[in-house]
Scaffold this motif. Sequence first.
Motif, mmCIF file in Angstrom:
data_model
loop_
_atom_site.group_PDB
_atom_site.id
_atom_site.type_symbol
_atom_site.label_atom_id
_atom_site.label_comp_id
_atom_site.label_asym_id
_atom_site.label_seq_id
_atom_site.Cartn_x
_atom_site.Cartn_y
_atom_site.Cartn_z
ATOM 1 N N TYR A 142 0.834 -1.212 0.000
ATOM 2 C CA TYR A 142 0.000 0.000 0.000
ATOM 3 C C TYR A 142 0.861 1.251 0.000
ATOM 4 C CZ TYR A 142 -2.651 3.875 1.881
ATOM 5 O OH TYR A 142 -3.184 5.122 2.078
ATOM 6 N N SER A 146 0.535 4.126 -2.615
ATOM 7 C CA SER A 146 0.157 5.449 -2.116
ATOM 8 C C SER A 146 1.185 6.516 -2.490
ATOM 9 C CB SER A 146 -0.015 5.384 -0.597
ATOM 10 O OG SER A 146 -0.333 6.651 -0.065
ATOM 11 N N LEU A 190 -7.202 2.937 1.795
ATOM 12 C CA LEU A 190 -7.079 4.296 1.264
ATOM 13 C C LEU A 190 -7.534 5.313 2.303
ATOM 14 C CD1 LEU A 190 -8.478 3.789 -2.354
ATOM 15 C CD2 LEU A 190 -6.084 3.993 -1.679
ATOM 16 N N GLU A 194 -7.044 10.534 -0.005
ATOM 17 C CA GLU A 194 -6.787 9.832 -1.266
ATOM 18 C C GLU A 194 -8.093 9.506 -1.984
ATOM 19 O OE1 GLU A 194 -2.629 7.499 -0.151
ATOM 20 O OE2 GLU A 194 -4.557 6.602 0.332
#
Length: 1348
Positions: A142, A146, A190, A194
């Motif tokens: 992630y 990200s 998320l 985001e």
Amino acid sequence: MATTVPSNPTSHTVGLLLTKISDADPDFRYMALNDLLATFNIAKPDIIMHDFNTSSRTLDEVIKALSDQNGEVQNQAIKVLGPLVKKLPHHLYKVAIEKLVQLQPQNSDVNSVPAMALKAVIEALPRPVGGAALAKDAVDAYDAVSQSLIPRFVGQNAGKQVPGLLQGSNVTADSVDVLIEVVRCFGPMLTLVEIEALHDAVVNLLAQEKCTSVVKKRAVAAVSMLAHYLSDDLLAAFVKRTSSLLRKSSMPPSTRRLYITILGSMARSIPHRFGRYLPEVITFVLDALSEEELQVQLEAIQEGSEVTSDWSDVREAALVALDAFLASCPNQMRPYTNDAIEACLRYLKFDPNYAGDEDEDMEVEEEDEDGFDEDDEFEADGNFDDDDDASWKVRRCAAKALHTIISTRSSGDLLESGVLYHKVAPALVKRFDEREENVRLEVLAATSLLIRKTGEGVIPDFDIDNVTGDSIGQVPQSRKRRRQSSAAGQAGLPLSLSGTGLTSPKAEKIPPTGPRADLAALTPAIVKSATKLLKGKLIPTKQATINILDDLISVQKGGLAPYLDQVTDLVLDAVKLSGSSTSSTQISFAGGSASATTNTLRIAALRLISSFARNHSSNDLQPYLPKIVDGVVSVVHDRVYKIAAEAIQTAEEVSKAITPPRARMTAQKYKGELQKLYSVIVDRTTDNDADAEVRQKAIHALGILLSRTSGTEGAGLLSDEDRKAALVHLKDRLFNETTRLAAVRAIDSVAAFASSGVSFDAPWVQDVAAELAAQLRKANRSLRGSSVMALKHLVLSPASKNTLDDETVQKVVTALVTVITHYDAQLLGPGLLVLARLAQEKPQIVVTEELMTALCKLLMESTVTGAVLDSLLVLVNSIGQTGKGEVLMSRLLSEVALQGDSSVVGKVIGTLLVACGNKGTFTTEVFVQEMQKQKGDRVSLALTILGEAGLRLGDKFPYSASLFLEQFHTGYDKTSLSAAVALGRAGAGNVATYVPVILQSMQQGGNTQYLLLQSIKEVLQQVAISSTDLGQLSTPIWNQILAASGSEDNKAVCAECIGRLVIIDPRTYMLKLNSLLNDQSPLLRAIAIQALRYTLPDENEVFDSMLKSHLVDMLKTMLEDPEMENRRHAMSTLNSAAHNKADIILGYLNTLMPYVMRETIIKPELIREVQMGPFKHIIDDGLELRKAAYETLYALMETAFSRISIIELYDRIVAGLSDDNDIKALCNLMVSKLAYIDPSETIRRLDSIAEAFRKTLSTKLKDTAVKQELEKQAEANRAALRVTLLLGEKLKASLSTGGAVGTAAPGGSAVVAGTNQVWNSYWDWVSKDFKNDLQVLRDEDSKGAGVI
């Protein structure tokens, strides 16, 4: 070039392959990548995990290959990326994503290859699993996404503004797919920032005019995916923004279509959250479908304008969105039901390029019968091209939306109110003449669904003709109480089954009002339109039309008699179609995806002919029988085995229609047709080259034909030579392993109905009986059960009289003694009856020491009850009549006596005592002396024997009631209870003498009242069986029962006695029972409620006629009782009514269901906290009532599903999945059944179900939990996993198409994306954390234990 990958590759293997990826020859580069793919697929997870140099080089080389000039090399590099990423060190995740984002390929579109590569990488990265703690590798993945990918979506890179992947005019659909994959894999992780940034990027993309339609469709899917993670404020803001845009009158049609599509997509994606905004947005959809906008367009057409594709696309999108609203938010759509129906009907007939009078009354229109033949423009290759006319898409979507309305709002809702038949059905039937095939099939599917919904919940009459899965002689299981003992019914050997379901079907009486009355009124129009379609040439249309006619017959149990002259020839023409006449056609529609071919059409036509024959009287069929027989016979030998098998089954149904007892007066007239059927059936039976299914069906059909022509009325229809030849064929098939079971069942049919006018040859009977007896030792349970029933009917048949020799009887007896010794309950009842008949004919062979030993062992080691006990008493009675009873009596008293159940042993000895004539060594006097001298269990046995003897001897029984009353004690010990039952059984044999004494004793009061009530109960039970008249004694009995009801101990037995009195004399006591329900005493009301529940399983014409007038009102009264415990009993009574008297309550469920639904709701005021020592416990006083309500809901779902609103039903089921464990278990069962009954609604509820299951599986008990709590939780987890597995496997195909069962979801992938995200996350979690448990369940399923 062969692969050189070793079986256990290492990082060195990878290094060698890397040198080849840069080879000048593209074939070598391709094969190097191929070998690298094979290496990663079979290598250990850490093959390059700890080798930084190799892993970095590998990543660089594969990404470099993405820019290769050769397209195949590029594609292979994309395939390698997924397995490679799974083997990379975690710190390289970010490197891989950054390099792919910056990649500019040399040989493809700007973003195509990098986007596909990114999608492959994202899909391969470790992802979070719902319900489980975040793993480090998922966090690392992630972080990489990200930091490196999400900023590039919104045009950020290291804090600088750069061209975003979703910005500019060159955005591709592949880029949007990358975003969808990111949200799908990492959505739960998320951050709000985001999500908001991605959402804004997608929304801005939708606003760009230069984006292609493909990109915007994928953007709609992305919005649906993101909707799951939007905050409430952001969701509200988006809906507000969409609403403001749709209010603009100047909005281009393409933009209007886009945002309407988004609304429908979000409704499917987040139905529960979106439902609250439905009142705000439904107006925009309905406005697009309004009459005003349609009239404006029609006026423009009249002025010479053409229908633009944009205008049609907006209507199509609006109808798709409306369909989504109806399916996903049915409760919120209730206020808009009429508007939705009007909109669908408006556009169902929207066909501006067809010149026809839309307002013409279909019932009075006069059209030429060959109208479709003269105008075949829609049947050949004349379908309008999409570019010429897109209005057909609008009509198709309108038909699909109507299909959804029928699916979700018919049961207990619009069907009962008449809306569907008064508004929707006539419009659907009128559109049968639709010129576009796709639309026509949708219309036919919706009509078919409406017809089937009308027939759901109707209790089918059992027809013994239609029993194919089991022996013809096995009466179906029933909860109904028998009005007479099965021993009494079978003791009078031989057994006759004529008259059970074999009469000619009668036209069903049409109710004055309701859905079935509406369907009957619409039938002429349906048939008229259907006959025109059957004259056409299109296979899918003809098959769908035939299915509609079949549904009509099934629902109305006939109903097409007046129209057989119109449809028979057309259906027979469909049967005779040749396979080369047309090609296969694959068309998907709302009713399912059907591949319509000539073969499937012929099978459907044959099934329709079967329905004709099965559901219409022989008189109605007579004019068409010669043509039907010729048509069926012509395809029995078809080379397609499925057609041949269906033709044989149809021949069987036709043979029933032209043979007695259905065709008593006219059977001889069609003897020639019967001979044709006989010839082809025998031919297929003896054809060893035929398919196994064909032979088995032919054998069954032959058995039915022989059984119909072996009775008293039909014996002359078949010559003795033909009958004997057919029986020989059946015997031959009996010795064949593959056809044995079918032959056994066929012989069973023949033997069960053969009359004394037909005689079986002795050698045939002997061979068959010996072989059937031999099958009782086989492992196949179905074969054993069918064999014993066939043996019973063969031995009892008058056609087999005096045909069994000593050797055959010995074989049969030996086999049945083994059955008794091993206590095979399935075989024991019929087997004992066979021995009873043989004991009468050849006692010296049957009544042996071995049989007596087996009977003694049976009574000592097994629990003998029900039908087995009745059959045992018949056998014992036969043995006593042969003169060998004393030997058996002696052994029973010496070997069994107290070692068996005294209540059973006593009945057996008492029956044997009376059968022996009550004389000889053992008489009633002997047992009276035994009772007076002995104590304990021996007294109980003697009492049971004397009670049974008193029942069977009647007024010849020489003892008075005092003999039993003397054994009553102050306590309720075994002796006292045995004496009470014995007094009742003896009293039933001599009511006039015994009952007054019992009533007089009850008046004296005391502790013996409970025992006397047991005696009264036994008297009433036996009186009901023997139909003895109580005369003037019934009123004193009623009064004494009520007088004794004040004691809590007497409550249950008083209720049962009152129920028995109501059954015996319903005209007198039904009204009294009704008055008790309004009594001021809660105790008397409780007794009345339980008494009514007890009466419901009974079968009694007089009782049922009285019950029809009072049952519903009585149920309402008791369900409104102020006492909660009484309402619990009332729920159980309604439950019993649903099982046993469904036909009475079916029409009144709309008034009864609210009571049930109300009691399933948790009431906080009934929950209290109780202090028990240092602990506090939560007590729910409403739990038992709630359990009873859910049990009733389950019963109603089984018997009256069509009368229940599926929306309200599922609301309560989902709520129950988070209730008490017992309620969870019931709800799990209901979900399991609904997955088959209504898969569409089940799919719509999957997210709610997943949340409830996740809560159950995540429950953690305290460390102090006791063993019982641990076991309950383990069982709850197992049940949740069991249903999860069933839903995952059963609905897998439907989920892959977005939830539309059997069809692609309307609107394409834009509608599908984002649906069932909660379920998908839950499924991933369960598959990972409960992998072993799921595998155990799968193993059980594969072994036959079943998922449910």
